[in-house]
Scaffold this motif. Sequence first.
Motif, PDB file in Angstrom:
ATOM      1  N   PRO A  23     -33.894  13.003  20.903  1.00 12.05           N
ATOM      2  CA  PRO A  23     -34.434  12.256  21.662  1.00 12.05           C
ATOM      3  C   PRO A  23     -34.602  12.696  23.879  1.00 12.05           C
ATOM      4  O   PRO A  23     -33.679  13.574  23.861  1.00 12.05           O
ATOM      5  CB  PRO A  23     -33.735  10.496  21.458  1.00 12.05           C
ATOM      6  N   ARG A 114     -41.795   7.661  15.458  1.00 14.69           N
ATOM      7  CA  ARG A 114     -40.254   7.712  15.427  1.00 14.69           C
ATOM      8  C   ARG A 114     -39.632   6.477  15.773  1.00 14.69           C
ATOM      9  O   ARG A 114     -38.477   5.893  14.316  1.00 14.69           O
ATOM     10  CB  ARG A 114     -39.582   9.239  16.258  1.00 14.69           C
ATOM     11  N   LEU A 115     -40.176   5.566  16.490  1.00 17.17           N
ATOM     12  CA  LEU A 115     -39.243   4.641  16.664  1.00 17.17           C
ATOM     13  C   LEU A 115     -39.829   3.341  15.786  1.00 17.17           C
ATOM     14  O   LEU A 115     -39.616   2.165  16.474  1.00 17.17           O
ATOM     15  CB  LEU A 115     -39.022   4.330  18.022  1.00 17.17           C
ATOM     16  N   VAL A 130     -38.105   1.021  24.790  1.00 18.15           N
ATOM     17  CA  VAL A 130     -37.179   1.370  23.860  1.00 18.15           C
ATOM     18  C   VAL A 130     -35.919   1.757  24.314  1.00 18.15           C
ATOM     19  O   VAL A 130     -36.024   2.815  24.772  1.00 18.15           O
ATOM     20  CB  VAL A 130     -37.297   1.519  22.359  1.00 18.15           C
ATOM     21  N   ILE A 132     -32.312   3.115  23.978  1.00 18.63           N
ATOM     22  CA  ILE A 132     -31.226   3.943  23.075  1.00 18.63           C
ATOM     23  C   ILE A 132     -30.609   4.158  23.877  1.00 18.63           C
ATOM     24  O   ILE A 132     -30.428   4.618  24.787  1.00 18.63           O
ATOM     25  CB  ILE A 132     -32.060   5.133  22.397  1.00 18.63           C
ATOM     26  N   GLU A 138     -30.913   2.305  19.003  1.00 18.50           N
ATOM     27  CA  GLU A 138     -31.630   1.318  19.394  1.00 18.50           C
ATOM     28  C   GLU A 138     -31.026   0.503  19.950  1.00 18.50           C
ATOM     29  O   GLU A 138     -29.859   0.026  19.146  1.00 18.50           O
ATOM     30  CB  GLU A 138     -33.018   0.504  18.873  1.00 18.50           C
ATOM     31  N   ARG A 141     -35.061  -3.721  22.205  1.00 19.72           N
ATOM     32  CA  ARG A 141     -36.613  -3.449  22.987  1.00 19.72           C
ATOM     33  C   ARG A 141     -37.394  -4.394  23.568  1.00 19.72           C
ATOM     34  O   ARG A 141     -37.024  -6.050  23.223  1.00 19.72           O
ATOM     35  CB  ARG A 141     -37.032  -3.360  21.620  1.00 19.72           C
TER      36      ARG A 141
END
Length: 168
Positions: A23, A114-115, A130, A132, A138, A141
């Motif tokens: 990420p 991916r998310l 998001v 993270i 996570e 959101r």
Amino acid sequence: MTEVPAPTEPRLRDQFGQPWAWPPVVAPEGAAAEAEAGSLNGVWLVFLPGAFTPVCTVELRWIDQLAQLCFPERIGVRVIAPDAAPVLRAVADEHQITTPLLSDFWPHGAAAQRLGCFDSETGRPCRTSVLITTDGVEMARVVGEPSRPRTVEQHVDAMVSAKRPDVG
């Protein structure tokens, strides 16, 4: 029975063409966000369906303000859009944005997929942010409506809520 393929590894590039690891917590060497590297508790990944759309432009007007509000909490901010890096450079230059703008252009939408915030019908990410941890877990959101901008306040409220211990 059909096997589901593993998600494609995102290959993000910032508005200057520099590659970012997934990420996108640590900025590449020499990047504007490098000063925060190694000191972050987390990162907001703010997905935009398109950098030059009217609603996304409204959101980009407050993105540096969000980064400033998150800095004392050691939270970074990254904008991720499906546009190519040169388009993001034009947007950053036009609006004088200092927050990193990352291209999720190819493989198309891999970071959004991916998310879980990729809309396969439109081929664009949903209007989702998001938060993270630096390990990619996570924490919060913020989901916006397709035609309405998210706000700085929504992000700050979500960040504060994520820091509170569960009351049970």
